[in-house]
Design a protein around this motif. Structure first.
Motif, PDB file in Angstrom:
ATOM      1  N   PRO A   1       0.802  -1.237   0.000  1.00 34.36           N
ATOM      2  CA  PRO A   1       0.000   0.000   0.000  1.00 34.36           C
ATOM      3  C   PRO A   1       0.827   1.276   0.000  1.00 34.36           C
ATOM      4  N   ASP A   2       2.101   1.200   0.423  1.00 33.46           N
ATOM      5  CA  ASP A   2       2.939   2.394   0.475  1.00 33.46           C
ATOM      6  C   ASP A   2       3.799   2.581  -0.771  1.00 33.46           C
ATOM      7  N   ASP A   3       3.686   1.677  -1.726  1.00 32.61           N
ATOM      8  CA  ASP A   3       4.464   1.788  -2.961  1.00 32.61           C
ATOM      9  C   ASP A   3       3.839   2.889  -3.817  1.00 32.61           C
ATOM     10  N   PRO A   4       4.572   3.961  -4.099  1.00 30.57           N
ATOM     11  CA  PRO A   4       3.969   5.086  -4.839  1.00 30.57           C
ATOM     12  C   PRO A   4       3.622   4.753  -6.277  1.00 30.57           C
ATOM     13  N   GLY A   5       4.258   3.735  -6.871  1.00 28.45           N
ATOM     14  CA  GLY A   5       3.984   3.396  -8.261  1.00 28.45           C
ATOM     15  C   GLY A   5       2.559   2.937  -8.492  1.00 28.45           C
ATOM     16  N   PRO A   6       2.179   1.773  -7.949  1.00 28.23           N
ATOM     17  CA  PRO A   6       0.800   1.320  -8.145  1.00 28.23           C
ATOM     18  C   PRO A   6      -0.235   2.240  -7.516  1.00 28.23           C
ATOM     19  N   ALA A   7       0.089   2.837  -6.358  1.00 29.04           N
ATOM     20  CA  ALA A   7      -0.866   3.747  -5.728  1.00 29.04           C
ATOM     21  C   ALA A   7      -1.148   4.955  -6.621  1.00 29.04           C
ATOM     22  N   GLY A   8      -0.105   5.493  -7.237  1.00 34.06           N
ATOM     23  CA  GLY A   8      -0.289   6.635  -8.127  1.00 34.06           C
ATOM     24  C   GLY A   8      -1.072   6.266  -9.372  1.00 34.06           C
ATOM     25  N   LEU A   9      -0.832   5.046  -9.877  1.00 32.87           N
ATOM     26  CA  LEU A   9      -1.561   4.613 -11.067  1.00 32.87           C
ATOM     27  C   LEU A   9      -3.044   4.447 -10.761  1.00 32.87           C
ATOM     28  N   VAL A  10      -3.368   3.879  -9.610  1.00 31.33           N
ATOM     29  CA  VAL A  10      -4.773   3.731  -9.222  1.00 31.33           C
ATOM     30  C   VAL A  10      -5.447   5.095  -9.136  1.00 31.33           C
ATOM     31  N   ALA A  11      -4.798   6.053  -8.478  1.00 33.29           N
ATOM     32  CA  ALA A  11      -5.375   7.394  -8.345  1.00 33.29           C
ATOM     33  C   ALA A  11      -5.584   8.038  -9.713  1.00 33.29           C
ATOM     34  N   GLU A  12      -4.611   7.880 -10.598  1.00 34.27           N
ATOM     35  CA  GLU A  12      -4.709   8.446 -11.945  1.00 34.27           C
ATOM     36  C   GLU A  12      -5.887   7.849 -12.717  1.00 34.27           C
ATOM     37  N   LEU A  13      -6.036   6.525 -12.646  1.00 30.65           N
ATOM     38  CA  LEU A  13      -7.097   5.868 -13.407  1.00 30.65           C
ATOM     39  C   LEU A  13      -8.473   6.112 -12.799  1.00 30.65           C
ATOM     40  N   LEU A  14      -8.549   6.208 -11.493  1.00 27.34           N
ATOM     41  CA  LEU A  14      -9.836   6.531 -10.869  1.00 27.34           C
ATOM     42  C   LEU A  14     -10.318   7.907 -11.315  1.00 27.34           C
ATOM     43  N   ALA A  15      -9.376   8.836 -11.495  1.00 30.06           N
ATOM     44  CA  ALA A  15      -9.744  10.191 -11.906  1.00 30.06           C
ATOM     45  C   ALA A  15     -10.013  10.292 -13.404  1.00 30.06           C
ATOM     46  N   GLY A  16      -9.378   9.397 -14.202  1.00 37.48           N
ATOM     47  CA  GLY A  16      -9.446   9.574 -15.645  1.00 37.48           C
ATOM     48  C   GLY A  16     -10.220   8.538 -16.419  1.00 37.48           C
ATOM     49  N   SER A  17     -10.685   7.467 -15.776  1.00 37.32           N
ATOM     50  CA  SER A  17     -11.369   6.401 -16.516  1.00 37.32           C
ATOM     51  C   SER A  17     -12.602   5.937 -15.744  1.00 37.32           C
ATOM     52  N   ALA A  18     -13.764   6.224 -16.285  1.00 40.21           N
ATOM     53  CA  ALA A  18     -15.005   5.774 -15.666  1.00 40.21           C
ATOM     54  C   ALA A  18     -15.093   4.246 -15.662  1.00 40.21           C
ATOM     55  N   GLU A  19     -14.577   3.630 -16.720  1.00 39.10           N
ATOM     56  CA  GLU A  19     -14.595   2.168 -16.784  1.00 39.10           C
ATOM     57  C   GLU A  19     -13.767   1.565 -15.656  1.00 39.10           C
ATOM     58  N   PHE A  20     -12.560   2.106 -15.458  1.00 39.79           N
ATOM     59  CA  PHE A  20     -11.713   1.595 -14.377  1.00 39.79           C
ATOM     60  C   PHE A  20     -12.374   1.820 -13.026  1.00 39.79           C
ATOM     61  N   ALA A  21     -12.950   3.001 -12.828  1.00 38.32           N
ATOM     62  CA  ALA A  21     -13.601   3.300 -11.547  1.00 38.32           C
ATOM     63  C   ALA A  21     -14.730   2.308 -11.256  1.00 38.32           C
ATOM     64  N   ASP A  22     -15.483   1.934 -12.288  1.00 38.40           N
ATOM     65  CA  ASP A  22     -16.549   0.961 -12.110  1.00 38.40           C
ATOM     66  C   ASP A  22     -15.992  -0.409 -11.733  1.00 38.40           C
ATOM     67  N   LEU A  23     -14.921  -0.829 -12.421  1.00 36.90           N
ATOM     68  CA  LEU A  23     -14.307  -2.114 -12.109  1.00 36.90           C
ATOM     69  C   LEU A  23     -13.678  -2.105 -10.719  1.00 36.90           C
ATOM     70  N   TRP A  24     -13.107  -0.972 -10.334  1.00 35.09           N
ATOM     71  CA  TRP A  24     -12.474  -0.866  -9.018  1.00 35.09           C
ATOM     72  C   TRP A  24     -13.509  -1.034  -7.910  1.00 35.09           C
ATOM     73  N   GLU A  25     -14.695  -0.525  -8.149  1.00 35.08           N
ATOM     74  CA  GLU A  25     -15.767  -0.635  -7.159  1.00 35.08           C
ATOM     75  C   GLU A  25     -16.181  -2.089  -6.925  1.00 35.08           C
ATOM     76  N   ARG A  26     -15.956  -2.957  -7.888  1.00 36.35           N
ATOM     77  CA  ARG A  26     -16.326  -4.363  -7.730  1.00 36.35           C
ATOM     78  C   ARG A  26     -15.416  -5.101  -6.739  1.00 36.35           C
TER      79      ARG A  26
END
Length: 276
Positions: free
Chosen positions: A186-211
């Motif tokens: 959870p403290d790795d900035p690489g994957p954490a930053g990618l998740v934040a970027e995709l949650l903000a920029g992709s509605a499809e990803f945000a929907d899948l993340w909610e699952r």
């Protein structure tokens, strides 16, 4: 930046490599030992003119991403990679939260020996760290330095590599893999930053993340649609490196199948592309 030192280091490291060392065909007889400048340029994704200027002490300062690409292309050890960064006046990359992105020479040696199978070394969160010529021929868009999960959700044309009916499953797999990695580090900035970027920029990803689906990348069968050779059904093997953060992905076709013959044709297509 030590331009003369950098030029000398690049020339000497290029001269010690044979084409077979980096998965390339030998081709016509060479007047001097080592790779050609244009071959190193292609392996790094830079222009041949820019690389030539670096070897002639005339090039502008390479970016950190370009230095990492040079380290991979020239099969540098960790110490040699650090020296390359120091010559340019940069601090070598460090990874306090996860595996170092520099691929070990031994793993690159294995990658280069897979001359007839598309293969890549990737981080567990989608960063393409290295790939062989067959992977270039199969999926040339995913050059080292790019992230396949980011591209999937932000660059729709890359999905054309897969049949339409398979794309939803690929999207789910990417999100589930990223969820598993983020939970483990959870403290790795690489994957954490990618998740934040995709949650903000992709509605499809945000929907899948909610699952909240979770899955790690494992062996599977994948289908690819190549513009020249057509549909390929390939076995995808996932080999985990010693640090568990780097994955060697190998695609192969079962002998006697149509995909096997098409994969052989793909190698011919790839070699033609490398020499054109």
């Amino acid at each position: 930046m030590d331009r003369n030192g950098l030029a000398d280091f690049l020339r000497r490291r290029r001269a010690r490599l044979a084409p077979a060392d980096v998965g390339l065909a030998e081709g016509a007889r060479r007047r001097t030992p080592g790779l050609r400048r244009e071959e190193v340029a292609r392996l790094t994704g830079m222009s041949a003119d820019y690389y030539t200027r670096l070897e002639q002490s005339r090039g502008s300062r390479p970016s950190r991403q370009m230095l990492s690409a040079l380290a991979r292309a020239l099969r540098l050890s960790d110490d040699e990679r650090d020296h390359l960064f120091h010559l340019v006046g940069e601090e070598p990359p460090r990874a306090p939260h996860g595996p170092v992105g520099h691929v070990r020479p031994g793993l690159l040696l294995v990658l280069d020996r897979l001359y007839d199978a598309p293969a890549q070394v990737m981080s567990d969160w989608g960063e393409v760290l290295a790939q062989n010529a067959m992977a270039d021929a199969l999926a040339g868009e995913w050059w080292p330095g790019r992230n396949i999960i980011r591209q999937w959700f932000t660059d729709p044309p890359v999905r054309e590599l897969f049949p339409p009916e398979d794309r939803e499953q690929h999207a789910r797999m990417h999100a589930a893999q990223l969820r598993a990695v983020l939970a483990s580090r959870p403290d790795d900035p690489g994957p954490a930053g990618l998740v934040a970027e995709l949650l903000a920029g992709s509605a499809e990803f945000a929907d899948l993340w909610e699952r909240h689906e979770v899955a790690v990348r494992r062996a599977s069968v994948k289908r690819f649609v190549h513009p020249v050779v057509g549909l390929l059904e390939l076995d995808c093997e996932v080999l985990i490196g010693a640090d568990r953060g780097q994955l060697l992905i190998v695609h192969s076709a079962r002998p006697g199948t149509e995909s096997y013959e098409r994969l052989r044709l793909l190698r011919v297509v790839g070699l033609q592309s490398m020499t054109s």
